[in-house]
Design a protein around this motif. Structure first.
Motif, PDB file in Angstrom:
ATOM      1  N   PHE A   1       0.868  -1.285   0.068  1.00 30.42           N
ATOM      2  CA  PHE A   1      -0.036   0.035  -0.020  1.00 30.42           C
ATOM      3  C   PHE A   1       1.044   1.257  -0.097  1.00 30.42           C
TER       4      PHE A   1
ATOM      5  N   PRO B   1      -5.341   1.281  -7.580  1.00 26.97           N
ATOM      6  CA  PRO B   1      -6.152   2.346  -6.836  1.00 26.97           C
ATOM      7  C   PRO B   1      -6.519   1.951  -5.504  1.00 26.97           C
ATOM      8  N   ASP B   2      -6.927   0.733  -5.413  1.00 32.70           N
ATOM      9  CA  ASP B   2      -7.367   0.385  -4.039  1.00 32.70           C
ATOM     10  C   ASP B   2      -6.283   0.396  -2.852  1.00 32.70           C
TER      11      ASP B   2
ATOM     12  N   PHE C   1      -3.476   2.873  -3.097  1.00 30.89           N
ATOM     13  CA  PHE C   1      -2.826   3.976  -3.121  1.00 30.89           C
ATOM     14  C   PHE C   1      -3.856   5.068  -2.466  1.00 30.89           C
ATOM     15  N   LEU C   2      -3.088   5.862  -1.737  1.00 27.76           N
ATOM     16  CA  LEU C   2      -3.910   7.143  -1.056  1.00 27.76           C
ATOM     17  C   LEU C   2      -2.953   8.279  -0.978  1.00 27.76           C
ATOM     18  N   ASN C   3      -3.560   9.377  -1.345  1.00 25.48           N
ATOM     19  CA  ASN C   3      -2.799  10.644  -0.936  1.00 25.48           C
ATOM     20  C   ASN C   3      -3.480  11.315   0.571  1.00 25.48           C
TER      21      ASN C   3
ATOM     22  N   ALA D   1      -0.270  16.437   5.614  1.00 23.23           N
ATOM     23  CA  ALA D   1      -0.556  16.291   6.929  1.00 23.23           C
ATOM     24  C   ALA D   1       0.306  14.976   7.383  1.00 23.23           C
ATOM     25  N   GLU D   2       1.707  15.382   7.648  1.00 25.94           N
ATOM     26  CA  GLU D   2       2.543  14.035   7.662  1.00 25.94           C
ATOM     27  C   GLU D   2       2.257  13.226   8.984  1.00 25.94           C
TER      28      GLU D   2
ATOM     29  N   ASN E   1      -0.735  12.669  10.422  1.00 29.82           N
ATOM     30  CA  ASN E   1      -1.681  11.978  10.131  1.00 29.82           C
ATOM     31  C   ASN E   1      -1.334  10.811   9.224  1.00 29.82           C
ATOM     32  N   MET E   2      -0.469  11.397   8.129  1.00 33.37           N
ATOM     33  CA  MET E   2      -0.033  10.260   7.147  1.00 33.37           C
ATOM     34  C   MET E   2       0.497   8.984   7.875  1.00 33.37           C
TER      35      MET E   2
ATOM     36  N   VAL F   1      -2.088   6.964   9.880  1.00 31.04           N
ATOM     37  CA  VAL F   1      -2.934   6.290   9.053  1.00 31.04           C
ATOM     38  C   VAL F   1      -2.171   4.908   8.622  1.00 31.04           C
TER      39      VAL F   1
ATOM     40  N   LEU G   1      -3.106   1.024   8.935  1.00 27.02           N
ATOM     41  CA  LEU G   1      -3.317   0.119   7.896  1.00 27.02           C
ATOM     42  C   LEU G   1      -2.311  -1.101   8.145  1.00 27.02           C
TER      43      LEU G   1
ATOM     44  N   GLY H   1      -5.543   9.037  14.472  1.00 24.74           N
ATOM     45  CA  GLY H   1      -5.031   8.888  13.094  1.00 24.74           C
ATOM     46  C   GLY H   1      -4.779   7.443  12.848  1.00 24.74           C
TER      47      GLY H   1
ATOM     48  N   GLU I   1      -6.030  16.806  11.760  1.00 18.26           N
ATOM     49  CA  GLU I   1      -5.554  16.404  10.440  1.00 18.26           C
ATOM     50  C   GLU I   1      -6.413  14.951  10.356  1.00 18.26           C
TER      51      GLU I   1
END
Lengths: 301, 269
Positions: free
Chosen positions: A21, A40-41, A43-45, A49-50, A52-53, A56, A60, B119, B153
């Motif tokens: 992912f 596409p399933d 991938f995420l932009n 907001a690093e 939170n990136m 997240v 995942l 998050g 965020e």
């Protein structure tokens, strides 16, 4: 080249492994589209907001994904250090951070975009595996390695235009704790980490010295036999596009000093560290220019 | 067990842990006790035997400092069958740290630094949506920690990515570390803020078992793409008259007299 090679190799890996992912922090325009189109399933932009990136990504990863985050230099690293330390590394989450723009790769864009402290900061965190590929061959090997690796990792990429320095990927011996020998030599060995290896290759040719040359695509936790091989030289010169404090050269000095202190080696090679002399360079400049200003050169050594 | 009784047992256990081990944060443990009681006694599809089951519900507890309430709830649900909690809590070499620890069974995420769990919950919820899995994701955050930018965020992210399998409970006890939330960093109008961020918002009495229960089964399951925020209006130190609405019980550990008086009140209540 390292950037596009890495992403292309990651695409190939994602075709084989359905758990890969990729999340970007709203960067990667004209680089990440092939991945986004094919998967596409997966991938995420995450937007700009690093923190939170990274969180997240950890979420995942907990659910079984093999997650790569992607952004420029300090944004997916220094900007969210605590998320990296606590959410990612303490939880041993299967997340690999990919940062482009190592050192002065984004030279003219200013200090915000100079990635010159990331190694020192990330290598202090337990469970983090650091990788800084020097050329497209190493970048491909890094993508393949990290796709198979389970756990927190960091891939420090330059940007584009790096020449090929290795001839073949096969038999490269690309694995954590190991150095890659590019050239035999006597007396002195140069050990470089990252894309600045190309400068060492060019300068050694220019200087005509019979020095050995090694690449260190992984930083830290060096294998004993690898260190013993380096310890057989009278002198080591470490080269990195990073501040001297706490960087790659420091990791070599620490490792050698520990071997010496523990009596594993009777003599320690003299180690000279070439890196950015713990300063900001706030002027404009191409990567080559800023390297010169920072004194990143073997000439005069 | 009756959920009200479950909540009182959480408070009694938290009191005992804070008293015996001289730890802080009893006020926040008491304010969130009813929410945790509903979650663990009635709502969450979580049990010790299914703790690793992919279909279980996930709770990411962001109030890591209010650890005693969570340890008590998990203990009541049988997550620590061979553990003497009073012995282990904060003991040298134990993972029962005074901010929660994922090395313990039933704890999804270590927290203690604020603004991290929402998050991570978003990532877990996103995975559930992408794979069309039926589990629900809950997170319990404190009001004070909404000062952290990382939460905002995540609040943007959850709505944008239509995480309607995500419920965030705010333990709105209105007191943070250095004073009241209103004095330190005003959150109000909180419900309007979250609605403007495209969340469903339920405003409830965070000490009413039926209201909490209804909210947890509420609009988060509509499948309309909106995450759900439950603003639980709570009282810091709830359940012990002399601890209620007192900043000092964010820090203070109960002495012998406090312990006896608090215990008597909780047992009577």
């Amino acid at each position: 080249m390292t950037r596009s090679t890495f992403i292309n190799s990651l695409c190939e890996a994602a075709a084989k492994h359905e758990d890969i992912f990729l999340i970007c922090g709203d960067l990667g325009y004209s680089v990440l589209e092939p991945f986004a189109r094919r998967f596409p399933d997966r991938f995420l932009n995450a937007g700009i907001a690093e923190q939170n990136m990274t969180q997240v990504a950890v979420g995942l990863a907990r659910e079984g994904y093999n997650v790569f985050t992607y952004s420029i230099g300090n944004f997916p690293t220094l900007r969210c250090m605590e998320q990296i330390r606590y959410d990612l590394c303490y939880h041993e989450a299967n997340v690999k951070i990919v940062a482009v723009g190592a050192g002065y790769a984004y030279g003219p864009q200013g200090v915000s975009h100079h990635t010159t402290e990331d190694v020192a900061m990330l290598r202090s965190i337990p469970n983090m595996l650091l990788c800084a590929p020097a050329d497209p061959i190493e970048a491909q090997a890094a993508a393949e390695f990290m796709a198979a690796f389970r756990g927190p990792g960091y891939v420090r990429l330059n940007k584009a235009g790096e020449p090929r320095l290795h001839s073949e990927a096969d038999g490269l011996g690309f694995r954590p704790g190991h150095f890659l020998k590019l050239k035999d030599g006597e007396g002195t060995a140069v050990v470089a980490s990252g894309a600045i290896l190309a400068l060492a290759v060019a300068e050694l040719e220019h200087l005509g010295k019979r020095w050995a040359l090694y690449s260190s695509p992984f930083i830290g936790n060096y294998a004993l036999q690898e260190l013993l091989a380096l310890a057989s030289y009278d002198e080591l010169i470490t080269l990195e596009e990073h501040q001297l404090n706490g960087g790659f050269g420091s990791s070599i000095v620490e490792a050698m000093s520990d071997l010496y202190a523990n009596g594993v080696i009777k003599n320690m090679p003299r180690i000279r560290r070439k890196g950015i002399p713990n300063c900001f360079i706030g002027t404009c400049g191409t990567q080559d220019y800023l390297r010169q200003v920072a004194g990143l050169s073997l000439i005069g050594s | 067990m009756d959920t009200r009784q479950f909540a009182q047992r959480i408070r009694l256990r938290a009191l005992e842990l804070c008293y015996r081990k001289r730890t802080s944060h009893i006020g926040g443990a008491f304010s969130v006790a009813d929410v945790l009681a509903v979650l663990y006694n009635d709502v969450l599809n979580i049990a010790p035997e299914t703790v690793d089951c992919p279909s279980r519900d996930r709770l990411f507890y962001s109030k890591g400092h209010a650890c005693t309430a969570l340890y008590a709830a998990l203990d009541l649900r049988g997550f620590f069958p061979d553990v003497d909690l009073l012995q282990e809590f904060t003991a040298n070499g134990s993972y029962f740290t005074s901010h929660i620890n994922h090395k313990l069974r039933g704890i999804e995420l270590s927290t203690g630094s604020l603004g991290h769990a929402l998050g991570v919950a978003c990532g877990s919820a996103l995975a559930g949506k992408r794979r069309r899995e039926a589990y629900s994701v809950y997170t319990v955050v404190s009001d004070g920690e909404l000062d952290e930018g990382s939460n905002w965020e995540a609040i943007l992210f959850a709505a944008h990515h239509r995480l309607d399998n995500l419920t965030m409970v705010v333990d709105f006890n209105k007191i943070q570390s250095f004073g009241s939330v209103a004095e330190v960093m005003a959150l109000e109008p909180l419900a309007e803020k979250l609605r403007a961020f495209n969340w469903h918002v339920s405003e409830i009495d965070g000490h009413s078992i039926p209201e909490i229960d209804a909210a947890m089964r509420g609009p988060g399951r509509l499948g309309d793409g909106k995450p759900h925020c439950v603003i639980a209006d709570t009282i810091k130190g709830k359940g012990v008259s002399f601890m209620e609405n007192q900043l000092s019980w964010h820090y203070q550990s109960p002495g012998e007299d406090d312990y006896a008086a608090a215990r008597a009140e909780l047992e009577a209540g």
